[in-house]
Write an enzyme that holds these catalytic residues in place. Structure first.
Site, PDB file in Angstrom:
ATOM      1  N   ASP A   1       1.385   1.561  -3.456  1.00 29.43           N
ATOM      2  CA  ASP A   1       1.009   2.965  -3.439  1.00 29.43           C
ATOM      3  C   ASP A   1      -0.464   3.018  -3.858  1.00 29.43           C
ATOM      4  O   ASP A   1      -1.007   2.037  -4.370  1.00 29.43           O
ATOM      5  CB  ASP A   1       1.894   3.748  -4.416  1.00 29.43           C
ATOM      6  CG  ASP A   1       1.427   5.177  -4.618  1.00 29.43           C
ATOM      7  OD1 ASP A   1       1.183   5.874  -3.623  1.00 29.43           O
ATOM      8  OD2 ASP A   1       1.266   5.570  -5.789  1.00 29.43           O
TER       9      ASP A   1
ATOM     10  N   ASP B   1      -2.617   6.325  -5.176  1.00 25.80           N
ATOM     11  CA  ASP B   1      -2.968   7.184  -6.311  1.00 25.80           C
ATOM     12  C   ASP B   1      -2.130   6.836  -7.538  1.00 25.80           C
ATOM     13  O   ASP B   1      -0.905   6.742  -7.475  1.00 25.80           O
ATOM     14  CB  ASP B   1      -2.751   8.655  -5.953  1.00 25.80           C
ATOM     15  CG  ASP B   1      -3.713   9.127  -4.877  1.00 25.80           C
ATOM     16  OD1 ASP B   1      -4.859   8.684  -4.867  1.00 25.80           O
ATOM     17  OD2 ASP B   1      -3.288   9.952  -4.032  1.00 25.80           O
TER      18      ASP B   1
END
Length: 244
Positions: A10, A12
């Site tokens: 991922d 952020d």
């Protein structure tokens, strides 16, 4: 056949230590407008509206890029990515941010070429020089997953990645994430795979509230030092188990 190790990040609050969308909003003076529109538009449409406002104020795509270069990225995360790439792992980003923000930050830190794929909300620069941000999934054709936002089901992306690898039984996945949207893809992982949820973030809570639904091994982490240590230990473990 040698085992292929696929590491999926991922973006952020996982690969970077902040939220790239909110970073641009705050640092380019859009917080008030964002708060006004927050509940009126889907997230990706809202982000497109934010960059439209940036353009209308006379700022350029280069101004956005310069802003993104200051997003914090832990030095141990950088070294972990470079080490994993050097060890022959296939690295991918799967993110609800957007292609332009992710590519800009990775290029700034010399990491872009470490990744075989960046799967995120697509972007383009139109004829007026304005950045446009679009949803990954066509909102006119809903994906029907009730765990994910309408613009991106990471579980569907995970299934596509798994299907794209020949002889899936010889692939092992390591998934790193923090958010609620990272829960769906972790449900697609098997025993022999590994999940690295950021401790005390929504993905971690989802996993530990429903531990029986997870087949993969879970390894929590809190910061860049722990991310690097655990990731490289897992790569080494998988390599030894499979004589890579």
């Amino acid at each position: 056949m040698a085992v292929k190790i696929v590491v999926i990040f991922d973006f952020d609050r996982t690969l970077i230590n902040d939220d790239s969308d909110r970073w641009v909003i705050e640092h380019l003076g859009l917080t008030q407008l964002f708060n006004q529109l927050r509940l009126t538009l889907p997230w990706t449409s809202l982000m497109d509206r934010m960059v439209e406002e940036i353009h209308s104020q006379g700022k350029t795509v280069e101004d956005i890029a310069e802003c993104l270069k200051h997003v914090p990225l832990h030095p141990q995360t950088i070294s972990a990515i470079k080490s994993a790439h050097a060890l022959g792992c296939d690295l991918k980003v799967v993110s609800d941010a957007n292609q332009y923000y992710i590519a800009t930050i990775l290029k700034h830190h010399g990491l872009y070429d470490c990744f075989s794929d960046i799967i995120s909300n697509p972007t383009t620069i139109d004829g007026e020089g304005r950045l446009r941000i679009f949803p990954y999934h066509d909102l006119a054709s809903p994906h029907s997953c009730n765990l994910c936002p309408p613009n991106l089901c990471k579980g569907l992306v995970m299934k596509h990645i798994q299907a794209s690898i020949p002889e899936k039984a010889y692939a092992r996945f390591i998934y790193l994430g923090d958010g609620r949207g990272d829960y769906c893809p972790t449900l697609k992982l098997d025993s022999g795979d590994h999940i690295m949820p950021r401790k005390e973030f929504p993905l971690w809570e989802c996993i530990f509230n429903n531990p029986g639904l997870i087949k993969a091994e879970v390894h929590e982490w809190s910061n860049g030092e722990e991310l690097e240590m655990i990731l490289l230990q897992l790569i080494n473990k998988i390599s030894k188990e499979n004589n890579i």
